[in-house]
Enzyme design. Structure first.
Site, PDB file in Angstrom:
ATOM      1  N   LYS A 112      20.791  37.642   2.622  1.00 48.74           N
ATOM      2  CA  LYS A 112      21.001  38.769   3.541  1.00 48.74           C
ATOM      3  C   LYS A 112      20.820  40.110   2.852  1.00 48.74           C
ATOM      4  O   LYS A 112      20.354  41.073   3.471  1.00 48.74           O
ATOM      5  CB  LYS A 112      22.399  38.696   4.178  1.00 48.74           C
ATOM      6  CG  LYS A 112      22.500  37.634   5.255  1.00 48.74           C
ATOM      7  CD  LYS A 112      23.657  37.925   6.198  1.00 48.74           C
ATOM      8  CE  LYS A 112      23.724  36.913   7.324  1.00 48.74           C
ATOM      9  NZ  LYS A 112      24.968  36.996   8.073  1.00 48.74           N
ATOM     10  N   LYS A 195      15.185  27.954   8.836  1.00 53.64           N
ATOM     11  CA  LYS A 195      16.068  27.502   9.921  1.00 53.64           C
ATOM     12  C   LYS A 195      15.871  28.382  11.163  1.00 53.64           C
ATOM     13  O   LYS A 195      15.482  29.549  11.038  1.00 53.64           O
ATOM     14  CB  LYS A 195      17.540  27.494   9.472  1.00 53.64           C
ATOM     15  CG  LYS A 195      18.128  28.845   9.220  1.00 53.64           C
ATOM     16  CD  LYS A 195      19.630  28.772   8.960  1.00 53.64           C
ATOM     17  CE  LYS A 195      20.114  30.206   8.768  1.00 53.64           C
ATOM     18  NZ  LYS A 195      21.503  30.392   8.517  1.00 53.64           N
ATOM     19  N   LYS A 198      18.789  33.796  14.741  1.00 57.42           N
ATOM     20  CA  LYS A 198      18.640  34.937  15.637  1.00 57.42           C
ATOM     21  C   LYS A 198      18.036  36.129  14.912  1.00 57.42           C
ATOM     22  O   LYS A 198      17.620  37.092  15.538  1.00 57.42           O
ATOM     23  CB  LYS A 198      19.959  35.299  16.343  1.00 57.42           C
ATOM     24  CG  LYS A 198      21.200  35.251  15.531  1.00 57.42           C
ATOM     25  CD  LYS A 198      22.441  35.231  16.453  1.00 57.42           C
ATOM     26  CE  LYS A 198      23.633  34.600  15.758  1.00 57.42           C
ATOM     27  NZ  LYS A 198      24.678  34.165  16.643  1.00 57.42           N
TER      28      LYS A 198
HETATM   29  P1  TYM Z   1      26.546  31.882  12.822  1.00 55.13           P
HETATM   30  O1  TYM Z   1      26.963  32.859  13.860  1.00 55.13           O
HETATM   31  O2  TYM Z   1      25.370  32.223  11.972  1.00 55.13           O
HETATM   32  O3  TYM Z   1      26.253  30.497  13.477  1.00 55.13           O
HETATM   33  C1  TYM Z   1      27.197  29.831  14.341  1.00 55.13           C
HETATM   34  C2  TYM Z   1      27.113  28.326  14.127  1.00 55.13           C
HETATM   35  O4  TYM Z   1      25.778  27.852  14.405  1.00 55.13           O
HETATM   36  C3  TYM Z   1      25.302  27.081  13.291  1.00 55.13           C
HETATM   37  N1  TYM Z   1      23.840  27.268  13.177  1.00 55.13           N
HETATM   38  C4  TYM Z   1      22.959  26.277  13.073  1.00 55.13           C
HETATM   39  N2  TYM Z   1      23.104  24.927  13.059  1.00 55.13           N
HETATM   40  C5  TYM Z   1      21.974  24.182  12.963  1.00 55.13           C
HETATM   41  N3  TYM Z   1      20.718  24.711  12.870  1.00 55.13           N
HETATM   42  C6  TYM Z   1      20.521  26.056  12.872  1.00 55.13           C
HETATM   43  N4  TYM Z   1      19.295  26.560  12.800  1.00 55.13           N
HETATM   44  C7  TYM Z   1      21.678  26.896  12.976  1.00 55.13           C
HETATM   45  N5  TYM Z   1      21.852  28.248  13.025  1.00 55.13           N
HETATM   46  C8  TYM Z   1      23.189  28.460  13.144  1.00 55.13           C
HETATM   47  C9  TYM Z   1      26.054  27.650  12.089  1.00 55.13           C
HETATM   48  O5  TYM Z   1      26.095  26.717  11.025  1.00 55.13           O
HETATM   49  C10 TYM Z   1      27.417  27.927  12.668  1.00 55.13           C
HETATM   50  O6  TYM Z   1      28.208  26.755  12.667  1.00 55.13           O
HETATM   51  N6  TYM Z   1      29.728  32.624   9.023  1.00 55.13           N
HETATM   52  C11 TYM Z   1      29.581  31.947  10.296  1.00 55.13           C
HETATM   53  C12 TYM Z   1      30.653  32.334  11.298  1.00 55.13           C
HETATM   54  C13 TYM Z   1      32.071  32.118  10.855  1.00 55.13           C
HETATM   55  C14 TYM Z   1      32.740  30.878  10.722  1.00 55.13           C
HETATM   56  C15 TYM Z   1      34.063  31.199  10.350  1.00 55.13           C
HETATM   57  C16 TYM Z   1      32.343  29.537  10.870  1.00 55.13           C
HETATM   58  C17 TYM Z   1      32.974  33.099  10.567  1.00 55.13           C
HETATM   59  N7  TYM Z   1      34.155  32.546  10.258  1.00 55.13           N
HETATM   60  C18 TYM Z   1      34.999  30.204  10.091  1.00 55.13           C
HETATM   61  C19 TYM Z   1      33.304  28.557  10.644  1.00 55.13           C
HETATM   62  C20 TYM Z   1      34.583  28.892  10.263  1.00 55.13           C
HETATM   63  C21 TYM Z   1      28.239  32.349  10.909  1.00 55.13           C
HETATM   64  O7  TYM Z   1      27.692  33.389  10.601  1.00 55.13           O
HETATM   65  O8  TYM Z   1      27.778  31.522  11.877  1.00 55.13           O
END
Ligand code: TYM
Length: 331
Positions: A112, A195, A198
């Site tokens: 990032k 992957k 967004k």
């Molecule tokens: P975020 O917002 O990027 O994504 C949310 C969830 O979607 C999953 N994900 C995917 N899974 C499979 N293939 C993909 N291409 C893909 N893109 C996204 C992510 O693995 C996630 O589960 N840091 C985290 C948010 C967060 C969080 C937490 C998660 C904040 N606090 C505590 C778990 C526990 C994030 O940015 O997810």
């Protein structure tokens, strides 16, 4: 130890198929088995610049999208992170537990921050500590996420373990990641080595949950593949990442294994397969989209749901933070 699920998602933009298959379908399934808490992580979002109006709208839209996907707010707690101040308080305390060396190894910061590490916010660097605080504030035991969150989950366990050791008390359980075997990493439709995300500049790289039938069909038709037919065994997909990704998506949507997809399609070209895949996608997403549009029109309802969720979340974290404060030695 009480079993409890916690997971989070960023409020930036809409849900895409990677979020849906990698995480949300597991949230929806697991909410019936264990007390569940789902958090829209607006504090994490501001680690990179945000437009305040878009952030507020994105938070509500994400709440609506999660409910449209099947999060049952009579069963599970749904709220936005900034409404529960204990997240930031515990994050500060855990910033003093986590080590610089641990955070220096986090690949997401490197991705990032890119070339401008010196210009990145300090918040982006300590992002995974806030993520650890999110989960540990609830003493959550299970964290359903996609494969890209594996490293953050390992760090979370290290932080919990060190805190427990430093203060000689088993305060935090070590949370278990729940990562789907097949859909752990859904890839971009344009590049099988990236992957689905967004933040990808090309909208053709992802299926958004709000895409209409025509754009879904067009995106799948234009999805990158190769000239070969579908193989008859999963091993032969290994060096064909784009082909493998479409097969994985098909398998997940139909709730069958990759082997079962290949048993049905071996020897056939991608033309017919893509048409069937697009049809399944439209069937799956259309009811979600129409529910989402209805929910988005009722902002007072969404705000009420989030407020109720935040109250319920506060009731769980308050005693945990009281315990942490006492253990640390605050007067
Ligand atoms: P975020 O917002 O990027 O994504 C949310 C969830 O979607 C999953 N994900 C995917 N899974 C499979 N293939 C993909 N291409 C893909 N893109 C996204 C992510 O693995 C996630 O589960 N840091 C985290 C948010 C967060 C969080 C937490 C998660 C904040 N606090 C505590 C778990 C526990 C994030 O940015 O997810």
């Amino acid at each position: 130890m009480i079993k409890r699920i916690f997971s989070g998602i960023q409020p930036t933009g809409n849900l895409h198929l990677g979020n849906y298959l990698g995480a949300i379908t597991n949230w929806v399934a697991m909410q019936h088995d264990m007390p569940s808490i789902f958090c829209i992580v607006d504090l994490h979002a501001i680690t990179v610049a945000q437009d305040p109006v878009a952030l507020r709208a994105g938070t509500r839209d994400m709440a609506a999208a999660l409910i449209a996907c099947g999060i049952d707010t009579d069963k599970a707690i749904l709220f936005h992170q900034s409404a529960v101040r204990e997240h930031t308080e515990l994050a500060w305390i855990l910033n003093c537990t986590a080590r610089m060396g641990w955070l220096n190894r986090m690949t997401q910061f490197k991705d990032k921050a890119g070339k401008d590490k010196e210009g990145a916010s300090v918040g982006l660097f300590t992002y995974p500590v806030l993520q650890a605080a999110d989960v540990l504030a609830y003493k959550a035991t299970h964290v359903p996420v996609g494969d890209d969150q594996k490293q953050h989950l390992e760090l979370m366990r290290d932080i919990a373990q060190k805190f427990n050791t430093d203060f000689g008390r088993q305060i935090f359980p070590l949370p278990e990641p729940i990562i789907p075997k097949t859909a752990g990493r859904i890839m971009s439709l344009r590049d099988g080595s990236a992957k689905m995300s967004k933040s990808d500049a090309s909208d053709m790289s992802r299926i958004n949950l709000t895409d209409d039938a025509d754009s879904i069909v067009a995106k799948i038709r234009k999805a990158k593949t190769d000239a070969e037919a579908l193989p008859d065994n999963a091993a032969d997909l290994k060096n064909r990442p784009e082909a493998e990704n479409l097969v994985v998506i098909y398998a997940c949507l139909n709730k069958i294994s990759v082997d079962a997809v290949l048993a049905e399609w071996a020897g056939q070209g991608f033309g017919a397969f893509k048409a069937k895949l697009a049809e399944r996608l439209v069937e799956t997403l259309a009811p979600i989209t129409s529910e989402l549009v209805k929910l988005q029109a009722d902002i007072p309802h969404i705000d009420a749901v989030l407020a109720k969720g935040a109250d319920a979340a506060r009731a769980i974290v308050a005693p945990v933070l009281a315990e942490v404060r006492s253990v640390v030695g605050f007067l």
